[in-house]
Enzyme design. Structure first.
Site, short mmCIF file in Angstrom:
data_model
loop_
_atom_site.label_atom_id
_atom_site.label_comp_id
_atom_site.label_asym_id
_atom_site.label_seq_id
_atom_site.Cartn_x
_atom_site.Cartn_y
_atom_site.Cartn_z
N ILE A 1 0.91 -1.15 0.00
CA ILE A 1 0.00 0.00 0.00
C ILE A 1 0.95 1.19 0.00
CG2 ILE A 1 -1.76 1.30 1.24
CD1 ILE A 1 -2.82 -1.26 2.39
N PRO A 2 1.19 1.80 -1.16
CA PRO A 2 2.38 2.64 -1.35
C PRO A 2 2.28 4.05 -0.77
CG PRO A 2 1.16 2.50 -3.40
CD PRO A 2 0.45 1.60 -2.42
N CYS A 3 2.20 4.13 0.55
CA CYS A 3 2.16 5.44 1.19
C CYS A 3 3.49 6.17 1.03
CB CYS A 3 1.79 5.32 2.67
SG CYS A 3 2.92 4.33 3.65
N HIS A 4 4.55 5.45 0.64
CA HIS A 4 5.83 6.13 0.40
C HIS A 4 5.77 7.03 -0.82
CE1 HIS A 4 6.02 2.43 -2.05
NE2 HIS A 4 6.83 3.09 -2.85
#
Length: 282
Positions: free
Chosen positions: A244-247
């Site tokens: 879940i690419p919160c970066h």
């Protein structure tokens, strides 16, 4: 993923922060090596083994990612995977990940009804814990060199039965870092969160690899433009690192912002993805 590549990350991690804070000046490899507390030749070798490009190229691509975000206004950033050209290398993770909300009865009483299996996988960003419970993967966390997985899981699910037991889906997640293309079958993420958080996390899956966005973009996408603070909170509480690419969420005003698993790791991810997309497009 070989353990050596995983260990390489810990050796060069401190150079990432220096690279980002001095990105306007194109920091020299000597300065980066100094930040990593390595000799220049050793640093260059380790860094190139880790990223598949030299430090100078990585630094340029990292800087260009943030500049591109600051200068762009892409209304189509959140297009679904079905809307993307078949030749596109900018993968949306909803092509292989499905997010479902853990049932409230599984979360109450400290997760007393849950059996959680976990394993530690080697990745380009250090050791990664993958944990699953019943209907899918419930937690992915990056670890410091000495951090223990059980402590992370016990804090969130203090009454669950926690077992060190590697599952096939754990291996599939780790294989993503070393194999070209996407997993052949869908993987379910079965996570603890509010309905609003689930909505935000699903939206993050639509940010393509190699792209950056900000909380205001996410708020607009979920048709709640005034929910900036709530979106930021949901991003910060994301339980599934990387996938879940919160970066890929950075401040609208510029810079890289914060990251639950360390800002140096976030910087490494953004640059690593930029390199990966560039090589896929060659």
């Amino acid at each position: 993923m070989q353990p050596g590549v995983c260990q390489n990350y810990y050796q060069i991690e401190n150079a990432m922060g220096y690279m980002a804070s001095h990105r306007q000046m194109s920091p020299s490899v000597e300065r980066l090596a100094e930040a990593a507390k390595l000799e220049v030749d050793e640093f260059r070798r380790i860094f190139t083994d880790w990223s598949d490009v030299d430090p100078e190229t990585f630094s340029r691509k990292l800087s260009s990612q943030l500049t591109k975000r600051e200068n762009s206004n892409k209304p189509d950033l959140f297009d679904t995977a079905d809307d993307m050209p078949s030749s596109s290398k900018s993968w949306h993770y909803d092509r292989f990940l499905n997010i479902s909300r853990m049932e409230p009865e599984n979360c109450k009483d400290g997760g007393k009804s849950l059996v959680i299996n976990y394993s530690v996988q080697h990745t380009p960003f250090g050791r990664m814990m993958v944990a699953s419970a019943g209907k899918g993967i419930c937690r992915v966390s990056f670890l410091s060199e000495e951090q223990q997985c059980s402590n992370i899981l016990e804090d969130e699910f203090p009454e669950a039965e926690i077992k060190h037991d590697e599952k096939l889906e754990h291996i599939i997640m780790a294989d993503f870092f070393g194999k070209p293309g996407l997993p052949e079958s869908m993987i379910n993420l079965h996570v603890k969160g509010t309905p609003f958080q689930i909505t935000v996390w699903k939206t993050l899956l639509h940010i393509p690899e190699g792209e950056l966005s900000c909380c205001s973009d996410v708020a607009m996408e979920i048709n709640n433009p005034k929910a900036l603070r709530a979106v930021g909170s949901a991003v910060g509480k994301n339980p599934i690192a990387f996938f879940i690419p919160c970066h890929r969420i950075v401040p609208a005003a510029g810079d890289f912002g914060n990251y639950r698993w360390g800002i140096n790791r976030k910087i490494a991810m953004i640059g690593w993805e930029a390199v990966r997309i560039s090589k896929e497009s060659e």
